[in-house]
Design a protein around this motif. Structure first.
Motif, mmCIF file in Angstrom:
data_model
loop_
_atom_site.group_PDB
_atom_site.id
_atom_site.type_symbol
_atom_site.label_atom_id
_atom_site.label_comp_id
_atom_site.label_asym_id
_atom_site.label_seq_id
_atom_site.Cartn_x
_atom_site.Cartn_y
_atom_site.Cartn_z
ATOM 1 N N UNK A 202 47.546 52.094 51.575
ATOM 2 C CA UNK A 202 48.210 51.602 50.357
ATOM 3 C C UNK A 202 49.323 50.605 50.654
ATOM 4 N N UNK A 203 49.626 50.378 51.924
ATOM 5 C CA UNK A 203 50.749 49.498 52.257
ATOM 6 C C UNK A 203 50.364 48.266 53.082
ATOM 7 N N UNK A 204 49.080 48.105 53.411
ATOM 8 C CA UNK A 204 48.646 46.949 54.211
ATOM 9 C C UNK A 204 48.783 45.672 53.390
ATOM 10 N N UNK A 205 49.499 44.699 53.919
ATOM 11 C CA UNK A 205 49.798 43.483 53.153
ATOM 12 C C UNK A 205 48.541 42.720 52.766
ATOM 13 N N UNK A 206 47.540 42.676 53.655
ATOM 14 C CA UNK A 206 46.314 41.953 53.357
ATOM 15 C C UNK A 206 45.500 42.587 52.247
ATOM 16 N N UNK A 207 45.786 43.855 51.925
ATOM 17 C CA UNK A 207 45.069 44.558 50.867
ATOM 18 C C UNK A 207 45.808 44.511 49.527
ATOM 19 N N UNK A 208 46.981 43.939 49.506
ATOM 20 C CA UNK A 208 47.769 43.897 48.275
ATOM 21 C C UNK A 208 47.035 43.108 47.183
ATOM 22 N N UNK A 209 47.040 43.645 45.994
ATOM 23 C CA UNK A 209 46.487 42.928 44.845
ATOM 24 C C UNK A 209 44.980 43.018 44.699
ATOM 25 N N UNK A 210 44.300 43.717 45.607
ATOM 26 C CA UNK A 210 42.850 43.858 45.492
ATOM 27 C C UNK A 210 42.545 44.924 44.443
ATOM 28 N N UNK A 211 41.851 44.510 43.400
ATOM 29 C CA UNK A 211 41.570 45.414 42.291
ATOM 30 C C UNK A 211 40.280 46.189 42.544
ATOM 31 N N UNK A 212 39.958 47.084 41.638
ATOM 32 C CA UNK A 212 38.771 47.923 41.761
ATOM 33 C C UNK A 212 37.631 47.359 40.914
ATOM 34 N N UNK A 213 36.389 47.761 41.225
ATOM 35 C CA UNK A 213 35.250 47.302 40.418
ATOM 36 C C UNK A 213 35.219 48.029 39.083
ATOM 37 N N UNK A 214 35.903 47.448 38.109
ATOM 38 C CA UNK A 214 36.045 48.089 36.808
ATOM 39 C C UNK A 214 35.857 47.066 35.698
ATOM 40 N N UNK A 215 35.452 47.558 34.536
ATOM 41 C CA UNK A 215 35.270 46.735 33.345
ATOM 42 C C UNK A 215 36.160 47.271 32.233
ATOM 43 N N UNK A 216 36.755 46.356 31.477
ATOM 44 C CA UNK A 216 37.587 46.771 30.346
ATOM 45 C C UNK A 216 36.737 46.903 29.091
ATOM 46 N N UNK A 217 36.874 48.021 28.413
ATOM 47 C CA UNK A 217 36.154 48.271 27.165
ATOM 48 C C UNK A 217 37.165 48.638 26.084
ATOM 49 N N UNK A 218 36.655 48.877 24.887
ATOM 50 C CA UNK A 218 37.533 49.297 23.792
ATOM 51 C C UNK A 218 38.169 50.647 24.080
ATOM 52 N N UNK A 219 37.512 51.466 24.886
ATOM 53 C CA UNK A 219 38.012 52.803 25.194
ATOM 54 C C UNK A 219 38.971 52.805 26.380
ATOM 55 N N UNK A 220 38.873 51.752 27.235
ATOM 56 C CA UNK A 220 39.677 51.692 28.447
ATOM 57 C C UNK A 220 38.869 51.096 29.585
ATOM 58 N N UNK A 221 39.245 51.395 30.824
ATOM 59 C CA UNK A 221 38.602 50.821 31.999
ATOM 60 C C UNK A 221 37.576 51.793 32.583
#
Length: 271
Positions: A202-221
């Protein structure tokens, strides 16, 4: 003279067949990332004796900036490990020196293609995280916001990853690979247990800002099962570890659980 595939796993077989008529017997065919089945497919489809090569891990961490136009290079690796097949040992050293010159990094030769193809990087790293985010007790969960893949890494994901890694190393014990050619997950990330591994990832600088494979819907992600994290790392990454484990009668209950879950999601979408 040298071919370097930068393709996702699902394109490797078809592209090998497409370029085969244009290859000379001395053309080096390689892949930027070997753990999605490159060597297995190349040995099966290309002429016997075709020189093959591939990186064990990607040469650097990158992310797309503008699709089809530019990308951001987030970090270099200090050295590279490559496998080279179907040429004499002396020529392998010359080839490794050339790659070192091209990429301006030290290059170390691996014993064989197993050592490049079988890694505890993305095939275990990604799939363990995906399972603990969207499978098991979190099956069907809708998230209120996008989750960072690494910065929000959990203890549970580390526990599953460590168990999968232990099973993976049980497999390596029966394969023709050099002892210690690959560090364990804990050694690679300089950790001792699930808590310290979580803190590290969770603290590796090269991994910062990498999001997850998710889709936004009316109910949430919700999970995006068409993401490369699913379409690449289950059927073209973890698959070969799972396959070899069963061929060699190695018990891999956690890998079984994670692999079968991921494949079931792809099959439900006919991906």
């Amino acid at each position: 003279d040298v071919v370097l595939f930068c393709y996702p796993g699902f394109m490797i077989a078809s592209e090998l067949e497409r370029i085969m008529p244009y290859l000379r017997p001395d053309t080096f065919v390689g892949s930027v990332f070997s753990s999605t089945g490159f060597f297995f497919e190349a040995l099966k489809r290309l002429p016997s004796g075709q020189p093959l090569w591939g990186f064990q891990r990607v040469p650097f961490i990158c992310r797309v900036n503008e699709y089809g136009r530019s990308a951001n290079l987030l970090g270099y690796k200090p050295c590279y490990h490559i496998a080279v097949e179907n040429i004499p040992e002396t020529d392998k050293k010359k080839f490794a020196a050339m790659i070192s010159d091209w990429f301006e990094r030290p290059v170390h030769l691996l014993r064989n293609y197993y050592e490049a193809s079988l890694t505890n990087s993305n095939p275990l790293l990604h799939t363990s995280r995906l399972y603990t985010m969207f499978g098991g007790a979190n099956e069907g969960r809708v998230y209120p916001q996008m989750i960072n893949f690494y910065e929000d890494w959990t203890i549970e994901a580390s526990e599953v990853l460590i168990k999968m890694d232990e099973e993976f190393f049980d497999l390596l014990k029966v394969l023709p690979v050099g002892e210690g050619y690959l560090p364990t997950i804990l050694d690679y990330y300089e950790s001792s247990d699930a808590e310290s591994l979580t803190n590290k990832l969770s603290s590796i600088s090269g991994f910062k800002g990498i999001t997850s494979p998710m889709l936004q819907t009316d109910r949430g992600w919700i999970p995006d099962y068409k993401s490369r994290y699913f379409t690449e790392d289950f059927p073209y990454g973890l698959k070969y570890i799972w396959m070899l484990a069963h061929e060699n009668d190695i018990s891999v209950p956690v890998i079984d659980k994670v692999y079968e879950w991921g494949i079931s999601k792809l099959e439900s979408l006919d991906v």
